[in-house]
Scaffold this motif. Structure first.
Motif, PDB file in Angstrom:
ATOM      1  N   GLU A   1       5.033  36.243  23.278  1.00  0.00           N
ATOM      2  CA  GLU A   1       5.994  35.914  22.220  1.00  0.00           C
ATOM      3  C   GLU A   1       5.283  35.780  20.880  1.00  0.00           C
ATOM      4  O   GLU A   1       4.257  35.096  20.773  1.00  0.00           O
ATOM      5  CB  GLU A   1       6.739  34.623  22.547  1.00  0.00           C
ATOM      6  N   VAL A   2       5.831  36.411  19.884  1.00  0.00           N
ATOM      7  CA  VAL A   2       5.301  36.336  18.525  1.00  0.00           C
ATOM      8  C   VAL A   2       6.418  35.861  17.602  1.00  0.00           C
ATOM      9  O   VAL A   2       7.592  35.815  17.986  1.00  0.00           O
ATOM     10  CB  VAL A   2       4.768  37.710  18.060  1.00  0.00           C
ATOM     11  N   THR A   3       6.073  35.524  16.390  1.00  0.00           N
ATOM     12  CA  THR A   3       7.089  35.106  15.427  1.00  0.00           C
ATOM     13  C   THR A   3       7.822  36.338  14.899  1.00  0.00           C
ATOM     14  O   THR A   3       7.303  37.455  14.961  1.00  0.00           O
ATOM     15  CB  THR A   3       6.453  34.375  14.237  1.00  0.00           C
ATOM     16  N   PRO A   4       9.026  36.128  14.367  1.00  0.00           N
ATOM     17  CA  PRO A   4       9.718  37.267  13.763  1.00  0.00           C
ATOM     18  C   PRO A   4       8.886  37.971  12.693  1.00  0.00           C
ATOM     19  O   PRO A   4       8.907  39.199  12.583  1.00  0.00           O
ATOM     20  CB  PRO A   4      10.982  36.634  13.171  1.00  0.00           C
ATOM     21  N   GLU A   5       8.140  37.182  11.912  1.00  0.00           N
ATOM     22  CA  GLU A   5       7.330  37.769  10.853  1.00  0.00           C
ATOM     23  C   GLU A   5       6.201  38.626  11.425  1.00  0.00           C
ATOM     24  O   GLU A   5       5.914  39.732  10.925  1.00  0.00           O
ATOM     25  CB  GLU A   5       6.746  36.657   9.968  1.00  0.00           C
ATOM     26  N   GLN A   6       5.539  38.127  12.484  1.00  0.00           N
ATOM     27  CA  GLN A   6       4.489  38.915  13.121  1.00  0.00           C
ATOM     28  C   GLN A   6       5.045  40.225  13.677  1.00  0.00           C
ATOM     29  O   GLN A   6       4.455  41.293  13.513  1.00  0.00           O
ATOM     30  CB  GLN A   6       3.854  38.109  14.257  1.00  0.00           C
ATOM     31  N   TRP A   7       6.187  40.117  14.344  1.00  0.00           N
ATOM     32  CA  TRP A   7       6.791  41.316  14.941  1.00  0.00           C
ATOM     33  C   TRP A   7       7.168  42.319  13.863  1.00  0.00           C
ATOM     34  O   TRP A   7       6.923  43.519  14.010  1.00  0.00           O
ATOM     35  CB  TRP A   7       8.030  40.918  15.749  1.00  0.00           C
TER      36      TRP A   7
ATOM     37  N   ASP B   1       6.968  50.527   9.639  1.00  0.00           N
ATOM     38  CA  ASP B   1       8.082  51.347   9.167  1.00  0.00           C
ATOM     39  C   ASP B   1       8.969  51.855  10.292  1.00  0.00           C
ATOM     40  O   ASP B   1      10.072  52.344  10.043  1.00  0.00           O
ATOM     41  CB  ASP B   1       7.550  52.552   8.384  1.00  0.00           C
ATOM     42  N   ASP B   2       8.488  51.762  11.538  1.00  0.00           N
ATOM     43  CA  ASP B   2       9.239  52.331  12.659  1.00  0.00           C
ATOM     44  C   ASP B   2      10.636  51.734  12.789  1.00  0.00           C
ATOM     45  O   ASP B   2      11.574  52.404  13.210  1.00  0.00           O
ATOM     46  CB  ASP B   2       8.475  52.118  13.975  1.00  0.00           C
ATOM     47  N   LEU B   3      10.757  50.446  12.463  1.00  0.00           N
ATOM     48  CA  LEU B   3      12.041  49.761  12.643  1.00  0.00           C
ATOM     49  C   LEU B   3      12.562  49.192  11.330  1.00  0.00           C
ATOM     50  O   LEU B   3      13.335  48.241  11.325  1.00  0.00           O
ATOM     51  CB  LEU B   3      11.891  48.639  13.677  1.00  0.00           C
ATOM     52  N   GLU B   4      12.170  49.813  10.241  1.00  0.00           N
ATOM     53  CA  GLU B   4      12.520  49.280   8.927  1.00  0.00           C
ATOM     54  C   GLU B   4      14.002  49.018   8.772  1.00  0.00           C
ATOM     55  O   GLU B   4      14.417  47.968   8.261  1.00  0.00           O
ATOM     56  CB  GLU B   4      12.056  50.251   7.844  1.00  0.00           C
ATOM     57  N   PHE B   5      14.843  49.945   9.233  1.00  0.00           N
ATOM     58  CA  PHE B   5      16.277  49.826   9.006  1.00  0.00           C
ATOM     59  C   PHE B   5      16.980  49.007  10.087  1.00  0.00           C
ATOM     60  O   PHE B   5      18.136  48.642   9.940  1.00  0.00           O
ATOM     61  CB  PHE B   5      16.903  51.221   8.922  1.00  0.00           C
ATOM     62  N   LEU B   6      16.276  48.725  11.191  1.00  0.00           N
ATOM     63  CA  LEU B   6      16.889  47.996  12.297  1.00  0.00           C
ATOM     64  C   LEU B   6      16.365  46.574  12.432  1.00  0.00           C
ATOM     65  O   LEU B   6      16.949  45.772  13.160  1.00  0.00           O
ATOM     66  CB  LEU B   6      16.618  48.735  13.619  1.00  0.00           C
ATOM     67  N   ALA B   7      15.279  46.262  11.762  1.00  0.00           N
ATOM     68  CA  ALA B   7      14.594  44.994  12.003  1.00  0.00           C
ATOM     69  C   ALA B   7      15.502  43.783  11.811  1.00  0.00           C
ATOM     70  O   ALA B   7      15.583  42.904  12.683  1.00  0.00           O
ATOM     71  CB  ALA B   7      13.366  44.890  11.108  1.00  0.00           C
ATOM     72  N   ASP B   8      16.188  43.704  10.677  1.00  0.00           N
ATOM     73  CA  ASP B   8      17.042  42.539  10.410  1.00  0.00           C
ATOM     74  C   ASP B   8      18.136  42.418  11.465  1.00  0.00           C
ATOM     75  O   ASP B   8      18.438  41.316  11.936  1.00  0.00           O
ATOM     76  CB  ASP B   8      17.665  42.645   9.016  1.00  0.00           C
ATOM     77  N   TRP B   9      18.749  43.551  11.794  1.00  0.00           N
ATOM     78  CA  TRP B   9      19.833  43.525  12.780  1.00  0.00           C
ATOM     79  C   TRP B   9      19.328  43.084  14.151  1.00  0.00           C
ATOM     80  O   TRP B   9      19.956  42.249  14.808  1.00  0.00           O
ATOM     81  CB  TRP B   9      20.468  44.907  12.877  1.00  0.00           C
ATOM     82  N   LEU B  10      18.192  43.611  14.581  1.00  0.00           N
ATOM     83  CA  LEU B  10      17.644  43.232  15.885  1.00  0.00           C
ATOM     84  C   LEU B  10      17.301  41.752  15.930  1.00  0.00           C
ATOM     85  O   LEU B  10      17.597  41.065  16.916  1.00  0.00           O
ATOM     86  CB  LEU B  10      16.403  44.069  16.195  1.00  0.00           C
TER      87      LEU B  10
END
Length: 273
Positions: A211-217, A223-232
């Motif tokens: 488990e990592v923090t949201p910021e670490q993840w 850039d792989d999840l740039e557009f999905l990160a907030d939603w996930l």
């Protein structure tokens, strides 16, 4: 009776095509690249893109029923289908359509309303988390035998794409589904740690969940999840406070239980080795 399947090479669309073929249906598959579709020989594969309705002028000719996705100019796509004589549309959207707090709710509902207001028979299929999403872990598991993500306690009920397709195919072929909204889940609500343990058992290799923090993840995802990160992150945080429920819909529609993550992992274990 001829059926059109949009998104025919996607994880659900390909299953829809194959299940329709097994049922003896006449299938026309829509693909951006027909030459690489790799669909059964019995399938008529045509070029087209629901995000570019101008490519669909003849796609619906002779089609009685259609499987659509909520992308592009849905209202125009649905209008083309109706003008061509399509009488029934099954659309796969997302469980997000029922969550008033999620930004994606309105996106999916706009697409669903376009079908509802068209005057054709309609059914909406709203799956939750796809089991296939776990293939996103494959690279990390192969390289490090570990998954690093936040919200280890997030409980979701992943559903197999085979089951999503089977519900859609049932609504396409059988009567009695007009005006219905089918929200789907798998048969188990599982934390991320439990999901990793199931994959670990199928692969025959110890896989750790770190488990990592949201910021670490977010930093590691880059850039792989740039557009999905907030939603996930929003979805996972909500799944800690409000675990995704197990729904009986697959059993109710298909007369059998939904496929388990262990069954999915056994079929897909080579991706993680």
């Amino acid at each position: 009776m001829k059926l059109l399947v949009a998104g025919a090479t996607g994880s659900v669309g390909r299953q829809v095509v194959e299940q329709l073929v097994r049922a003896g249906a006449q299938v026309r598959a829509l693909s951006r690249r027909p030459e690489t579709a790799g669909l059964p020989a019995e399938v008529e594969v045509v070029a087209g893109d629901v995000e570019k309705p101008e490519t669909l002028e003849s796609a619906f000719d002779g089609v009685d029923r259609a499987y659509l996705l909520p992308y592009g100019e849905t209202r125009r796509v649905v209008a083309l289908a109706k003008e061509a004589g399509v009488q029934r549309i099954v659309m796969v959207t997302s469980v997000s359509a029922e969550y008033e707090t999620e930004a994606e709710n309105e996106y999916y509902r706009v697409a669903e309303r376009a079908v509802e207001e068209s005057g054709v028979e309609w059914t909406h299929v709203r799956p939750g988390m796809f089991m296939g999403n776990l293939l996103d872990w494959a690279g990390s598991i192969r390289a490090t035998a570990a998954v690093r993500e936040p919200y280890a306690a997030a409980r979701q009920a992943p559903v197999d794409e085979v089951d999503i397709a089977a519900v859609a195919v049932t609504a396409l072929l059988a009567d009695g589904h007009h005006g219905k909204i089918y929200t789907l889940s798998g048969p188990e609500s599982l934390t991320k740690v439990e999901q990793v343990a199931i994959i670990s058992k199928a692969v025959g290799r110890v896989i750790q969940f770190e488990e990592v923090t949201p910021e670490q993840w977010r930093n590691e995802a880059g850039d792989d999840l740039e557009f999905l990160a907030d939603w996930l992150l929003e979805v996972w945080a909500m799944a800690v406070e409000q675990p995704e429920p197990v729904r009986p819909t697959v059993q109710d529609i298909l007369g059998r239980r939904a496929r388990t993550l262990a069954e999915w992992a056994e079929v897909n274990k080579e991706h993680f080795r």
